[in-house]
Each structure stands twice: as C-alpha cells, then as structure tokens.
Design an enzyme around this catalytic site. Structure first.
Site, mmCIF file in Angstrom:
data_model
loop_
_atom_site.group_PDB
_atom_site.id
_atom_site.type_symbol
_atom_site.label_atom_id
_atom_site.label_comp_id
_atom_site.label_asym_id
_atom_site.label_seq_id
_atom_site.Cartn_x
_atom_site.Cartn_y
_atom_site.Cartn_z
ATOM 1 N N LYS A 24 0.833 -1.210 0.000
ATOM 2 C CA LYS A 24 0.000 0.000 0.000
ATOM 3 C C LYS A 24 0.867 1.260 0.000
ATOM 4 O O LYS A 24 0.653 2.165 -0.803
ATOM 5 C CB LYS A 24 -0.922 -0.036 1.230
ATOM 6 C CG LYS A 24 -1.860 1.145 1.350
ATOM 7 C CD LYS A 24 -3.058 0.823 2.215
ATOM 8 C CE LYS A 24 -2.791 0.942 3.701
ATOM 9 N NZ LYS A 24 -2.527 2.329 4.143
ATOM 10 N N ARG A 29 2.986 5.889 -3.323
ATOM 11 C CA ARG A 29 4.137 6.685 -3.740
ATOM 12 C C ARG A 29 4.412 6.536 -5.226
ATOM 13 O O ARG A 29 4.839 7.486 -5.885
ATOM 14 C CB ARG A 29 5.369 6.282 -2.905
ATOM 15 C CG ARG A 29 5.284 6.803 -1.450
ATOM 16 C CD ARG A 29 6.162 6.013 -0.522
ATOM 17 N NE ARG A 29 6.275 6.557 0.832
ATOM 18 C CZ ARG A 29 5.371 6.363 1.806
ATOM 19 N NH1 ARG A 29 4.279 5.648 1.575
ATOM 20 N NH2 ARG A 29 5.552 6.887 3.009
ATOM 21 N N SER A 172 7.337 8.843 12.197
ATOM 22 C CA SER A 172 6.210 8.684 11.271
ATOM 23 C C SER A 172 6.672 8.922 9.848
ATOM 24 O O SER A 172 7.175 9.999 9.512
ATOM 25 C CB SER A 172 5.101 9.681 11.617
ATOM 26 O OG SER A 172 4.282 9.910 10.489
ATOM 27 N N ASP A 323 1.741 -1.170 11.939
ATOM 28 C CA ASP A 323 0.426 -1.585 11.428
ATOM 29 C C ASP A 323 0.092 -3.033 11.796
ATOM 30 O O ASP A 323 -1.018 -3.498 11.550
ATOM 31 C CB ASP A 323 0.380 -1.422 9.904
ATOM 32 C CG ASP A 323 0.414 0.051 9.500
ATOM 33 O OD1 ASP A 323 0.046 0.904 10.325
ATOM 34 O OD2 ASP A 323 0.817 0.338 8.355
HETATM 35 C C1 S3P Z 1 2.486 4.838 6.213
HETATM 36 C C2 S3P Z 1 3.059 5.187 7.410
HETATM 37 C C3 S3P Z 1 2.524 4.742 8.716
HETATM 38 C C4 S3P Z 1 1.585 3.561 8.562
HETATM 39 C C5 S3P Z 1 0.605 3.767 7.443
HETATM 40 C C6 S3P Z 1 1.326 3.963 6.121
HETATM 41 C C7 S3P Z 1 3.101 5.355 4.965
HETATM 42 O O1 S3P Z 1 1.827 5.815 9.312
HETATM 43 O O2 S3P Z 1 0.889 3.352 9.767
HETATM 44 O O3 S3P Z 1 -0.264 2.656 7.323
HETATM 45 O O4 S3P Z 1 2.752 4.856 3.875
HETATM 46 O O5 S3P Z 1 3.928 6.270 5.046
HETATM 47 P P1 S3P Z 1 2.558 6.897 10.243
HETATM 48 O O6 S3P Z 1 3.468 7.688 9.406
HETATM 49 O O7 S3P Z 1 1.437 7.739 10.808
HETATM 50 O O8 S3P Z 1 3.258 6.105 11.312
#
Ligand code: S3P
Length: 435
Positions: A24, A29, A172, A323
């Site tokens: 995902k 991206r 994050s 996740d």
């Molecule tokens: C993601 C980053 C994570 C993850 C989300 C997808 C991403 O979130 O939990 O499912 O694609 O950058 P956070 O950046 O809030 O940790």
C-alpha cells in the site's frame, strides 16, 4: 443495519501458496512520484484498493494522466515537477492518511489553492503534526480545530518554501515524507530527524527518480531538485505488502497443521519487525528466494504452525511493525504466557484508536485476556476464546485480525467487514479458498 460476515472456525490447517497483493505505501508513492515526472511510468502489481484509489483520484484532479491497463497495472504520465494544475473540486483523501499527509507536503509549495476532505475517520485524525513543520517551511495551510483537522485548505505562498531541519517528535513516515516532498521545491536542503527510523520507501523511490538524498543515522536530508534533475523511471514494480502478509503469518502460526508460502513479499528492513517478533515468539518462519525487485528487497515467506510464547516489545521496534499490532495481539492471545506491548501510543491515532478497539473486541471473545494501557497492551495468552459478535470499528486491519482470530478459535460474527477493501479487497476470498 451494518453488514455482518460469519467467519467459521478452521476445520483443518491452512495449506498452500498465497500471492500477496501490492504494498500500500509503495503503491501510493508510485502514483504520486510518477505523476511529477514528464514521461510515462508503467506501474505493475499496484494495490487496487480503496486507499490507493484515493491517491489516483487526487493525482487525476491535479492534471495527471492515469490509465489502468488492468486492475493492478497502470500507466501514469505527469506534466513535470512543476506541472500539477489547480484542482476544480475539493480533493477527497477518503480513509487514507498516507494520501492526505503526503499530498499536503506536495501541494504546500504549489502556486495554486487546494482544499482537502476525507471520511469520518480521517476527519478525526491529527494533521497538525504535518501542518506545523510545513508552516515552519513557510507553507500556508489552514484547518479545523486549530489547524489540526480536515477540512484543510492549502494557500499558495509568494516566496519559495524554506529548507529546514525538523526534529520530529514522532517516528512517522507520513510526517517525514510530507516534509521531504515539500523539500523538493525548497530553497535549501531539508533534513528530518526521527526518534527511530520509520519506513523509508519515500527515500528509496525518490532516489530512483534521480533525487539526491543522504541518510545519517535517524536523519535524512533531501536536496532540492534542479531543472531536469527529476527523471521518472520507465517502470515501477510494487512488491507484495508485508502488512497484508502479516495476517497469514499469524494465521499460519496459530492454526494447527498450517503450512503456507506467502509469495513475493517486500522485506525492506524498516518493515520487518513482525518477522522479528513472531520469530522471538517461537514461530516457524523462513525466507526463501530473496531478491531485489524495483529497488526493494523481496522474498517468499514460508510459515508453519508453531507453539508460540509471550514476549515484550516497545518503542524501539514500533515503527517497524506499527500496522501489525492488531494481528500480533491475536498471536499473543494464542501464545503461552503474557505479551507486553509498550510505546504504542501512535495506535490511538490510526484509522481508529486501535488500542481501545483491540481491548474492547478481545474482551468480548476472551473476557479477562487483555489490559489496555495508556501506550500499550498486556495480553494474557492461552486464553479461553468463545464465539461472539465483534466489530471492525470500520478499520481494515481490525477486520482482518478479528477474522484470523475467529478462524483460529470458535469463529466470529464480524460487523463492518467491508472495511478490508481499504487495503486487501481479496482477503475474504483467500480465506474461503484456504478454509
Ligand atoms: C504509512 C506510514 C505509517 C503507517 C501507514 C502507512 C506510509 O503511518 O501506519 O499505514 O505509507 O507512510 P505513520 O506515518 O502515521 O506512522
């Protein structure tokens, strides 16, 4: 009345091969970054799920051409790094935090107005964590409840954004990526330092587009792109999503006599915390056919049933399995002894408050098996599990975790199971095939 799906107890071990759908994070991206190029990019193994389709919708509204050859293959043609056009409508990020937060970074430097909305879950989630550093760069973004929530409006700025060094209080990837994307257009290099390194797909993929980035420990610096410096590759192949494989890693471990081969799974080290924790719990997991695909490490993962035991883990590993906590909590319920999860406060601001959701639903199936803490969970293993009606809270990962739990125990009646369409639309057909 919300739709209810019956998950039956597994009658035998789950055996066979599973093609894990595209990642995902990388699918989002691929469309965003390809849409900033000026040559067609052929994307393969794209995750055709609601979240990634939100990104496709937003990029199309910004003038990017997206043609699907079939569900998982598409050609994205942008108009160059400075070629996005002002959207005629409000941009809808749906349920997708990744769409919204990354696009905030991408749109903050653009010379036009954009307005975002999303579903009821996304509307509750904190956006100040992205808005604040972007404002430090000079961006003008306004939102509800003190600039923290949707709806959000991004207003063009007169001057270029400033390159900054941002020390993020949270690990994050969405925050980091938003700042780095804004940094593509900034007047100086942009550095983000995190408490722990979050998933690095943005850095890996942008490097493949010719962007200059440097990593040093938990810091990454992106250098603004000079004219002609952004070059889209002809092709991007998205690896399978380890966060989707996670449900079968746990199911294969806790359903007796199971033996599964999960094909084509991304094993980027910033994502493989689940392999480390399950292995520490005593799981039988082996990586086969390790290879590189589209700049990312990929393997087939074999898993077979094992007797698990409880473990403790916390903040340090959290970004590498953020996740996977709901499904790891399921594994813990079937393990011998207690599992103690700390440093997981971020789960309170995911698609739902996952600490509360896990605790509430486990309580229905195995009363007394779980304690909710401010920043984590304590799960008492080898729990006596009953059949019960449970809710996904409209959260895709909760739905799939509870389905695995039910299959490994006495079955569940699952409310709002449709939420799996956010990241894994074929999840229940896989379950039917294995059962
Ligand atoms: C993601 C980053 C994570 C993850 C989300 C997808 C991403 O979130 O939990 O499912 O694609 O950058 P956070 O950046 O809030 O940790």
């Amino acid at each position: 009345m919300a739709e209810i799906r019956t998950i039956a107890p597994a009658r035998h071990g789950w055996q066979g091969e599973i093609d894990i759908p595209g990642d995902k994070s990388i699918s989002h991206r691929s469309v965003m970054f390809a849409g900033l190029g000026n040559t067609p990019v052929h994307i393969r193994n794209f995750l055709h799920a609601e979240d990634c389709l939100s990104t496709v919708g937003v990029m199309r509204a910004l003038g990017v051409d997206v043609k699907f050859l079939n569900e998982n293959e598409l050609i994205v043609t942008g108009n160059g790094l400075h070629g996005l056009t002002e959207p005629l409508t409000v941009l809808d990020a749906g349920n997708s935090g990744t769409t919204l937060r990354l696009m905030m970074g991408l749109l903050a430097p653009q010379p036009f107005l954009s307005v975002f909305c999303g579903d009821s879950s996304l509307t509750r989630r904190p956006m100040g964590r992205v808005l604040r550093p972007l404002s430090e760069m000079g961006a003008q973004i306004y939102g509800r409840s003190g600039n923290n929530n949707l709806p959000l409006t991004i207003v063009p700025t007169e001057a270029k954004l400033r390159g900054i060094h941002y020390k993020s209080p949270v690990a994050s990837a969405q925050v980091k990526s938003a700042i780095l994307l804004a940094g593509l257009y900034a007047d100086a290099p942009t550095t983000v330092t995190e408490p722990y390194v979050s998933r690095d797909h943005t850095e890996q993929m942008l490097a493949g587009f010719g962007v200059h980035l440097e990593r040093s420990g938990t810091s990454v610096t992106l250098y603004p792109v000079e004219k002609g410096g952004y070059r889209a590759p002809d092709e991007i192949t998205v690896p399978g999503d380890i966060s989707s494989a996670a449900f079968f890693l746990v199911a294969g471990s806790i359903i007796a006599d199971s033996r599964l081969l999960l094909k084509n799974v991304g094993i980027n080290p910033t994502r493989t915390g689940i392999l480390d924790v399950l292995t520490e719990m005593g799981a039988h997991i082996t990586l086969q056919n390790e290879r590189m695909s589209g700049g990312e490490r990929v393997a087939d993962i074999a898993v077979e049933a094992a007797h698990l035991h409880g473990v403790s883990f916390g903040a340090e590993i959290m970004p590498r399995l953020i996740d996977e906590i709901p499904v790891l909590a399921v594994a813990a319920l079937f393990a011998k002894g207690d599992t103690v999860i700390t440093g997981a406060g971020e789960l309170r601001v995911k698609e739902t408050d996952r600490l509360r959701a896990i605790a509430a639903e486990f309580q229905k199936l195995a009363p007394g098996s779980i304690e909710e803490r401010e920043d984590g969970l304590v799960i008492h293993g080898n729990a006596k599990i009953e059949r019960a009606q449970v809710s996904s809270w409209g959260d895709h990962r909760m739905a799939m975790s509870l389905a695995v739990l039910g299959a490994a125990a006495e079955g569940v009646l699952l409310e709002n199971s449709d939420s799996v369409n956010i990241s894994y639309p074929t999840f229940f057909s896989e379950l039917d095939r294995l059962s």
